[in-house]
Motif scaffolding. Structure first.
Motif, PDB file in Angstrom:
ATOM      1  N   LEU A   1      41.343  44.547  52.195  1.00 22.63           N
ATOM      2  CA  LEU A   1      42.406  45.703  51.710  1.00 22.63           C
ATOM      3  C   LEU A   1      42.498  46.671  53.066  1.00 22.63           C
ATOM      4  O   LEU A   1      41.555  47.561  53.256  1.00 22.63           O
ATOM      5  CB  LEU A   1      42.124  46.567  50.447  1.00 22.63           C
TER       6      LEU A   1
ATOM      7  N   ILE B   1      43.488  49.790  42.816  1.00 23.19           N
ATOM      8  CA  ILE B   1      43.697  48.482  43.841  1.00 23.19           C
ATOM      9  C   ILE B   1      42.558  47.529  43.748  1.00 23.19           C
ATOM     10  O   ILE B   1      42.681  46.222  43.509  1.00 23.19           O
ATOM     11  CB  ILE B   1      44.342  48.711  45.067  1.00 23.19           C
ATOM     12  N   CYS B   2      41.214  47.901  43.922  1.00 26.01           N
ATOM     13  CA  CYS B   2      40.111  47.128  44.120  1.00 26.01           C
ATOM     14  C   CYS B   2      40.010  46.487  42.626  1.00 26.01           C
ATOM     15  O   CYS B   2      39.577  45.117  42.681  1.00 26.01           O
ATOM     16  CB  CYS B   2      38.735  47.879  44.626  1.00 26.01           C
TER      17      CYS B   2
ATOM     18  N   ASN C   1      42.216  45.881  40.393  1.00 29.05           N
ATOM     19  CA  ASN C   1      43.200  44.814  40.388  1.00 29.05           C
ATOM     20  C   ASN C   1      42.831  43.468  40.957  1.00 29.05           C
ATOM     21  O   ASN C   1      43.004  42.351  40.422  1.00 29.05           O
ATOM     22  CB  ASN C   1      44.456  45.111  40.678  1.00 29.05           C
ATOM     23  N   LEU C   2      42.408  43.769  42.397  1.00 33.26           N
ATOM     24  CA  LEU C   2      41.906  42.399  43.176  1.00 33.26           C
ATOM     25  C   LEU C   2      40.869  41.567  42.531  1.00 33.26           C
ATOM     26  O   LEU C   2      40.901  40.347  42.601  1.00 33.26           O
ATOM     27  CB  LEU C   2      41.738  42.806  44.512  1.00 33.26           C
TER      28      LEU C   2
ATOM     29  N   TYR D   1      45.122  41.564  52.271  1.00 35.05           N
ATOM     30  CA  TYR D   1      46.377  41.911  51.540  1.00 35.05           C
ATOM     31  C   TYR D   1      47.080  42.629  52.475  1.00 35.05           C
ATOM     32  O   TYR D   1      46.497  43.246  53.430  1.00 35.05           O
ATOM     33  CB  TYR D   1      45.627  42.622  50.314  1.00 35.05           C
TER      34      TYR D   1
ATOM     35  N   VAL E   1      47.477  49.573  52.659  1.00 37.97           N
ATOM     36  CA  VAL E   1      47.766  51.037  52.327  1.00 37.97           C
ATOM     37  C   VAL E   1      48.211  51.813  53.319  1.00 37.97           C
ATOM     38  O   VAL E   1      47.276  52.058  54.205  1.00 37.97           O
ATOM     39  CB  VAL E   1      46.548  51.519  51.277  1.00 37.97           C
TER      40      VAL E   1
ATOM     41  N   GLN F   1      43.314  55.954  43.669  1.00 40.07           N
ATOM     42  CA  GLN F   1      44.248  54.764  44.241  1.00 40.07           C
ATOM     43  C   GLN F   1      43.479  53.348  44.711  1.00 40.07           C
ATOM     44  O   GLN F   1      43.612  52.311  44.120  1.00 40.07           O
ATOM     45  CB  GLN F   1      45.195  55.197  44.963  1.00 40.07           C
ATOM     46  N   LEU F   2      42.859  53.572  45.781  1.00 39.21           N
ATOM     47  CA  LEU F   2      41.984  52.527  46.178  1.00 39.21           C
ATOM     48  C   LEU F   2      41.124  51.845  45.078  1.00 39.21           C
ATOM     49  O   LEU F   2      41.239  50.598  45.230  1.00 39.21           O
ATOM     50  CB  LEU F   2      41.178  52.649  47.298  1.00 39.21           C
TER      51      LEU F   2
END
Length: 139
Positions: A23, A81-82, A84-85, A62, A65, A77-78
């Motif tokens: 990411l 996202i992590c 979700n990954l 990906y 950001v 936020q990260l």
């Protein structure tokens, strides 16, 4: 490998081998002049090269950001996202940043690979060693 290089059939076939999501974090604030934004993106490309080139076939990069300073909001936020990954099937998540980041702590990432305070890309050998340790469970 870039996320855009995989279609649904390829993902189903390759997912067991592509266990690491990368990411990118650009760290733009919007206050940069165009040439400064360009330099930041070039720096991010250098950082990504230390991961993508030696580990092609095991990592998926990906989209970046783009905006956000290292604040609790960005860290949250990260982290999302992590998470979700990982739900998408990745065992490991590596943040790659054009700016110096304090650590992976709280971000949800397993490893942070970033430029240093002098804006120099990390040593490719050290990055390679850190990723291998991560995969071997010694990070």
């Amino acid at each position: 490998m870039k996320f855009s290089e995989l279609n649904a059939e390829q993902w189903a076939e390759l997912q067991p081998y592509l266990d690491t999501a990368v990411l990118p974090v650009t760290g733009l604030t919007g206050a940069e002049m165009p040439h400064e934004a360009t330099l930041r993106l070039e720096r991010l490309r250098e950082v990504l090269n230390t991961i993508e080139q030696p580990f092609k076939g095991r990592t998926v990069t990906y989209p970046s950001v783009q905006y956000g300073e290292w604040t609790p909001d960005l860290v949250r936020q990260l982290n999302g996202i992590c998470a979700n990954l990982r739900r998408a099937g990745f065992k490991f998540v590596v943040l790659a940043s054009a700016i110096a980041l304090p650590s992976a702590e709280g971000s949800g990432a397993d490893l942070v690979v970033c430029a240093d305070n002098d804006h120099q890309a990390p040593d490719a050998g050290q990055v390679s060693e850190a990723i291998r340790k991560l995969w071997l469970g010694r990070a």
